[in-house]
Design an enzyme around this catalytic site. Sequence first.
Site, PDB file in Angstrom:
ATOM      1  N   SER A  65     -42.927  33.066 -11.623  1.00  0.00           N
ATOM      2  CA  SER A  65     -43.321  34.372 -10.830  1.00  0.00           C
ATOM      3  C   SER A  65     -42.084  34.083  -9.698  1.00  0.00           C
ATOM      4  O   SER A  65     -41.843  33.190  -9.131  1.00  0.00           O
ATOM      5  CB  SER A  65     -44.384  34.297 -10.508  1.00  0.00           C
ATOM      6  OG  SER A  65     -44.770  35.343  -9.528  1.00  0.00           O
ATOM      7  N   TYR A  78     -52.540  30.682  -5.883  1.00  0.00           N
ATOM      8  CA  TYR A  78     -51.888  31.365  -6.988  1.00  0.00           C
ATOM      9  C   TYR A  78     -50.482  30.840  -7.370  1.00  0.00           C
ATOM     10  O   TYR A  78     -49.905  30.402  -8.232  1.00  0.00           O
ATOM     11  CB  TYR A  78     -52.119  32.898  -7.183  1.00  0.00           C
ATOM     12  CG  TYR A  78     -51.095  33.329  -8.317  1.00  0.00           C
ATOM     13  CD1 TYR A  78     -51.158  33.268  -9.609  1.00  0.00           C
ATOM     14  CD2 TYR A  78     -49.878  34.195  -7.822  1.00  0.00           C
ATOM     15  CE1 TYR A  78     -50.020  33.744 -10.450  1.00  0.00           C
ATOM     16  CE2 TYR A  78     -48.992  34.725  -8.600  1.00  0.00           C
ATOM     17  CZ  TYR A  78     -49.003  34.539 -10.006  1.00  0.00           C
ATOM     18  OH  TYR A  78     -48.218  35.076 -10.675  1.00  0.00           O
ATOM     19  N   LYS A 136     -48.088  28.007  -9.662  1.00  0.00           N
ATOM     20  CA  LYS A 136     -46.744  28.355 -10.450  1.00  0.00           C
ATOM     21  C   LYS A 136     -45.725  27.375 -10.102  1.00  0.00           C
ATOM     22  O   LYS A 136     -44.991  26.819 -10.898  1.00  0.00           O
ATOM     23  CB  LYS A 136     -46.411  29.737 -10.146  1.00  0.00           C
ATOM     24  CG  LYS A 136     -47.385  30.901 -10.804  1.00  0.00           C
ATOM     25  CD  LYS A 136     -47.089  30.956 -12.312  1.00  0.00           C
ATOM     26  CE  LYS A 136     -47.712  32.092 -12.751  1.00  0.00           C
ATOM     27  NZ  LYS A 136     -48.053  31.785 -14.288  1.00  0.00           N
TER      28      LYS A 136
END
Length: 275
Positions: free
Chosen positions: A66, A90, A94
């Site tokens: 992302s 989050y 990644k």
Amino acid sequence: GCDKEKLRVVFMENGIDAVIHFAGFKAVGESVAKPLKYYRNNLDSTITLLEVMNEFGVKKIVFSSSATVYGDPEELPIKETAKLGVTNPYGATKLFIENILKDVYISDNDYSIAILRYFNPIGAHESGLLGEDPSDIPNNLMPYIVKVATGELPHLNIFGNDYDTKDGTGVRDYIHVVDLAIGHISALEYIDKNKGIDYYNLGTGHGYSVMEIVSAFSEVNHVDVPYEIAPRRDGDIAECYADTTYAKEKLHWEATHDLTDMVESAYNFVVKNNE
Ligand code: UD1
């Protein structure tokens, strides 16, 4: 993805020679509230997948990363070589997974790994058969706008109109999900022929503000989207859009759907599925 035995069965029963790893929790706010849930799920599942791939000699993988790994970017448009930094669990998962994949490659140069850094995917398949219509209150802009347009929610809250951007509202690089999907095919074709690990921005290179998205959605779909200006959302950045040169050069891929396609298909999906 965390069930190693079941995953082994999948590899045993299918002649798999490459993997696209999409799975993971993705709500930023929830990740701040429940970090262990995010670390356990996103990291554990990836490690299990990589172990099983290793057992079966599968060394080709495309990973859904992302633009969140760029944090608050120092320079725009954002190049793949930009400084990385994450601001929530989050995003941390990644970046950790990107690093795990790098270490796996360093340990065995036979791997072919493509890390795709998604910008803001929106829209739906033109058929109206595939799209998103979350049952709870959406966090992300486009599904929220859709629910306002259908009357499920009373109005959109625009999180801040005092950013240093063209109209004061946040700017993002929205990309049609179909372009994103095609980007994965291009990445698979590339890793099928080339070993190594590499990183690609999947965006359009254009930044649109929240106001521009709302206006385009109303105009294209002939529907009202009432909105109110609300305070900034914690953790949001002003502006984020991709330099897409590298994906063009290496993967021969670029986005072809424009903003009209994105807002039209997003609404079409929900209208069709509520009939
Ligand atoms: C968010 C995540 C990002 C993740 C991506 C996945 C945050 C801080 N970032 O990106 O890590 O990869 O989703 O889809 O959550 N907005 C409003 N009103 C709303 C919703 C959004 O004004 O009700 C604005 C936001 O302030 C932002 C823009 O719309 O300027 C896009 O927001 P969103 O769709 O949530 O995406 P990101 O925050 O860019």
